[in-house]
Design a protein around this motif. Structure first.
Motif, PDB file in Angstrom:
ATOM      1  N   PRO A 286      31.762 -22.121 -13.324  1.00 26.55           N
ATOM      2  CA  PRO A 286      32.061 -22.425 -14.722  1.00 26.55           C
ATOM      3  C   PRO A 286      30.959 -23.195 -15.448  1.00 26.55           C
ATOM      4  N   ASP A 287      30.151 -23.974 -14.716  1.00 29.24           N
ATOM      5  CA  ASP A 287      29.080 -24.726 -15.370  1.00 29.24           C
ATOM      6  C   ASP A 287      27.762 -23.959 -15.408  1.00 29.24           C
ATOM      7  N   GLY A 288      27.759 -22.696 -14.972  1.00 27.06           N
ATOM      8  CA  GLY A 288      26.558 -21.885 -14.996  1.00 27.06           C
ATOM      9  C   GLY A 288      25.745 -21.907 -13.721  1.00 27.06           C
ATOM     10  N   SER A 289      26.089 -22.789 -12.787  1.00 22.77           N
ATOM     11  CA  SER A 289      25.390 -22.806 -11.510  1.00 22.77           C
ATOM     12  C   SER A 289      25.853 -21.620 -10.666  1.00 22.77           C
ATOM     13  N   VAL A 290      25.232 -21.444  -9.507  1.00 21.14           N
ATOM     14  CA  VAL A 290      25.527 -20.281  -8.669  1.00 21.14           C
ATOM     15  C   VAL A 290      26.069 -20.736  -7.324  1.00 21.14           C
ATOM     16  N   TRP A 291      27.158 -20.104  -6.911  1.00 18.79           N
ATOM     17  CA  TRP A 291      27.738 -20.339  -5.584  1.00 18.79           C
ATOM     18  C   TRP A 291      27.474 -19.114  -4.728  1.00 18.79           C
ATOM     19  N   ARG A 292      27.044 -19.354  -3.493  1.00 21.75           N
ATOM     20  CA  ARG A 292      26.755 -18.256  -2.579  1.00 21.75           C
ATOM     21  C   ARG A 292      27.586 -18.408  -1.318  1.00 21.75           C
ATOM     22  N   PHE A 293      28.207 -17.331  -0.899  1.00 22.33           N
ATOM     23  CA  PHE A 293      29.047 -17.314   0.295  1.00 22.33           C
ATOM     24  C   PHE A 293      28.633 -16.142   1.177  1.00 22.33           C
ATOM     25  N   GLY A 294      28.403 -16.424   2.455  1.00 21.10           N
ATOM     26  CA  GLY A 294      28.030 -15.375   3.382  1.00 21.10           C
ATOM     27  C   GLY A 294      26.532 -15.231   3.530  1.00 21.10           C
TER      28      GLY A 294
ATOM     29  N   ALA B 262      21.585 -11.459   3.479  1.00 21.34           N
ATOM     30  CA  ALA B 262      21.022 -10.209   4.011  1.00 21.34           C
ATOM     31  C   ALA B 262      22.085  -9.157   4.279  1.00 21.34           C
ATOM     32  N   ALA B 263      23.351  -9.466   4.017  1.00 22.73           N
ATOM     33  CA  ALA B 263      24.424  -8.504   4.273  1.00 22.73           C
ATOM     34  C   ALA B 263      24.198  -7.227   3.464  1.00 22.73           C
ATOM     35  N   ALA B 264      24.608  -6.105   4.030  1.00 20.59           N
ATOM     36  CA  ALA B 264      24.423  -4.820   3.358  1.00 20.59           C
ATOM     37  C   ALA B 264      25.327  -4.651   2.141  1.00 20.59           C
ATOM     38  N   SER B 265      26.415  -5.423   2.085  1.00 22.24           N
ATOM     39  CA  SER B 265      27.370  -5.326   0.977  1.00 22.24           C
ATOM     40  C   SER B 265      27.425  -6.646   0.224  1.00 22.24           C
ATOM     41  N   SER B 266      27.518  -6.579  -1.093  1.00 26.73           N
ATOM     42  CA  SER B 266      27.548  -7.814  -1.885  1.00 26.73           C
ATOM     43  C   SER B 266      28.427  -7.657  -3.114  1.00 26.73           C
ATOM     44  N   ILE B 267      28.959  -8.806  -3.552  1.00 30.11           N
ATOM     45  CA  ILE B 267      29.735  -8.903  -4.789  1.00 30.11           C
ATOM     46  C   ILE B 267      29.092  -9.991  -5.632  1.00 30.11           C
ATOM     47  N   THR B 268      28.802  -9.704  -6.889  1.00 25.58           N
ATOM     48  CA  THR B 268      28.195 -10.693  -7.771  1.00 25.58           C
ATOM     49  C   THR B 268      28.935 -10.721  -9.105  1.00 25.58           C
ATOM     50  N   GLY B 269      28.902 -11.900  -9.743  1.00 23.71           N
ATOM     51  CA  GLY B 269      29.517 -12.040 -11.053  1.00 23.71           C
ATOM     52  C   GLY B 269      30.213 -13.370 -11.215  1.00 23.71           C
ATOM     53  N   SER B 270      31.183 -13.412 -12.086  1.00 25.06           N
ATOM     54  CA  SER B 270      31.888 -14.641 -12.442  1.00 25.06           C
ATOM     55  C   SER B 270      32.788 -15.133 -11.316  1.00 25.06           C
ATOM     56  N   ALA B 271      32.682 -16.424 -11.004  1.00 24.02           N
ATOM     57  CA  ALA B 271      33.583 -17.013 -10.011  1.00 24.02           C
ATOM     58  C   ALA B 271      35.029 -16.965 -10.490  1.00 24.02           C
ATOM     59  N   GLY B 272      35.242 -17.173 -11.779  1.00 22.74           N
ATOM     60  CA  GLY B 272      36.599 -17.107 -12.309  1.00 22.74           C
ATOM     61  C   GLY B 272      37.210 -15.732 -12.120  1.00 22.74           C
ATOM     62  N   ALA B 273      36.408 -14.686 -12.357  1.00 22.94           N
ATOM     63  CA  ALA B 273      36.904 -13.325 -12.148  1.00 22.94           C
ATOM     64  C   ALA B 273      37.160 -13.061 -10.675  1.00 22.94           C
ATOM     65  N   PHE B 274      36.269 -13.514  -9.809  1.00 20.54           N
ATOM     66  CA  PHE B 274      36.437 -13.337  -8.368  1.00 20.54           C
ATOM     67  C   PHE B 274      37.741 -13.974  -7.897  1.00 20.54           C
TER      68      PHE B 274
ATOM     69  N   TYR C  43      44.046 -22.736 -20.328  1.00 15.43           N
ATOM     70  CA  TYR C  43      43.971 -23.356 -19.008  1.00 15.43           C
ATOM     71  C   TYR C  43      42.564 -23.085 -18.474  1.00 15.43           C
ATOM     72  N   PRO C  44      41.619 -23.946 -18.861  1.00 18.53           N
ATOM     73  CA  PRO C  44      40.204 -23.648 -18.585  1.00 18.53           C
ATOM     74  C   PRO C  44      39.860 -23.704 -17.101  1.00 18.53           C
ATOM     75  N   ASP C  45      38.910 -22.847 -16.711  1.00 20.97           N
ATOM     76  CA  ASP C  45      38.385 -22.881 -15.354  1.00 20.97           C
ATOM     77  C   ASP C  45      37.597 -24.174 -15.137  1.00 20.97           C
ATOM     78  N   THR C  46      37.607 -24.655 -13.914  1.00 19.63           N
ATOM     79  CA  THR C  46      36.864 -25.861 -13.550  1.00 19.63           C
ATOM     80  C   THR C  46      36.062 -25.589 -12.286  1.00 19.63           C
ATOM     81  N   MET C  47      35.251 -26.569 -11.911  1.00 16.75           N
ATOM     82  CA  MET C  47      34.454 -26.438 -10.694  1.00 16.75           C
ATOM     83  C   MET C  47      35.317 -26.444  -9.435  1.00 16.75           C
ATOM     84  N   ARG C  48      36.605 -26.740  -9.583  1.00 16.53           N
ATOM     85  CA  ARG C  48      37.502 -26.679  -8.430  1.00 16.53           C
ATOM     86  C   ARG C  48      37.690 -25.245  -7.926  1.00 16.53           C
ATOM     87  N   LEU C  49      37.296 -24.285  -8.742  1.00 22.33           N
ATOM     88  CA  LEU C  49      37.379 -22.895  -8.293  1.00 22.33           C
ATOM     89  C   LEU C  49      36.518 -22.641  -7.058  1.00 22.33           C
ATOM     90  N   ARG C  50      35.552 -23.499  -6.782  1.00 29.21           N
ATOM     91  CA  ARG C  50      34.718 -23.286  -5.600  1.00 29.21           C
ATOM     92  C   ARG C  50      35.566 -23.198  -4.333  1.00 29.21           C
TER      93      ARG C  50
END
Length: 243
Positions: free
Chosen positions: A187-195, A198-210, A149-156
């Motif tokens: 999933p296509d290798g592009s980057v999504w940014r939320f928030g 400059a926030a002091a706290s951040s989470i980075t990595g795979s959108a599918g894992a998030f 069940y592959p990840d898609t860009m709908r995960l955004r």
């Protein structure tokens, strides 16, 4: 969030799920899903029941969840147990319900809140929660059966939902809600940014894992997500894609 309309993406996600379900054998339908205590048929019945509830909610009809249980989880469990049916009937019930709910969401006034469980959402936000739930339950079906069940860009949409509800998750935990920035690889290798970057706290990595962490389908420690700052680790553990 610049992306295709979420109702269109909800329908596309349901199309992908329908294609998956249409290939299941009779044994697959009665096999255990990854949702504790539920078979694959139970999962699909739950989706059918809640899609029927979407149509009712958009119409303005009250949703009497409390008659089935004193919490949302217990009510959902009781609803599934109250309406057992053969897998073919369950599948057809979901197919009918999901088309009706999408039509109702499309026709709804986009600015008029819809009462749902213990909150009210605008129709597009409700559609986002439905996409998140369908995606998570599709994993519940596919994973134990060894199906892809592959990840898609709908995960955004789902990543946006998880990030945007972090303040709610912090409040539920009785903690103040800090600013948390998320930078996620799509999933296509592009980057999504939320928030705020400059926030002091951040989470980075795979959108599918998030999204899987937010759906409680993956433990934060196993996600490969990186946290930085005073509140990021707590945010990752509180992350949720659902009410």
């Amino acid at each position: 969030m610049t992306s295709p309309d979420v109702v269109d993406d909800l329908e596309a996600e349901q199309d992908q799920i329908e294609a998956l379900l249409s290939k299941l054998s009779p044994a697959d339908w009665v096999a255990p899903s990854a949702a504790a205590g539920w078979s694959v048929a139970d999962v699909v019945l739950h989706l059918a029941q809640t899609e029927e509830a979407v149509t009712l909610a958009v119409s303005g009809a009250p949703l009497e969840w409390a008659v089935f249980g004193d919490s949302v989880d217990s009510a959902m469990e009781a609803m599934v147990r109250s309406q057992p049916a053969p897998p073919a009937e369950v599948f057809e019930r979901w197919r009918t319900a999901r088309r009706a709910s999408v039509a109702a969401l499309r026709a709804a006034d986009p600015q008029a809140p819809v009462r749902w469980v213990a909150a009210a959402f605008k129709p597009r936000t409700l559609a986002t929660t439905r996409l998140a739930e369908h995606w998570a339950h599709a994993l519940d079906v596919a994973t134990p059966l060894g199906l892809d069940y592959p990840d898609t860009m709908r995960l955004r949409h789902i990543a946006w939902l998880g990030h945007s509800t972090l303040p709610y998750a912090f409040r539920l935990a009785g903690e103040p809600a800090p600013e948390v920035f998320a930078e996620l690889t799509a999933p296509d290798g592009s980057v999504w940014r939320f928030g705020d970057p400059a926030a002091a706290s951040s989470i980075t990595g795979s959108a599918g894992a998030f999204c899987r962490v937010g759906a409680r389908r993956l433990a934060p420690a196993d996600s490969g997500l990186r946290t930085q700052g005073p509140y990021a680790e707590t945010a990752l553990h509180l992350l949720r894609n659902y009410a």
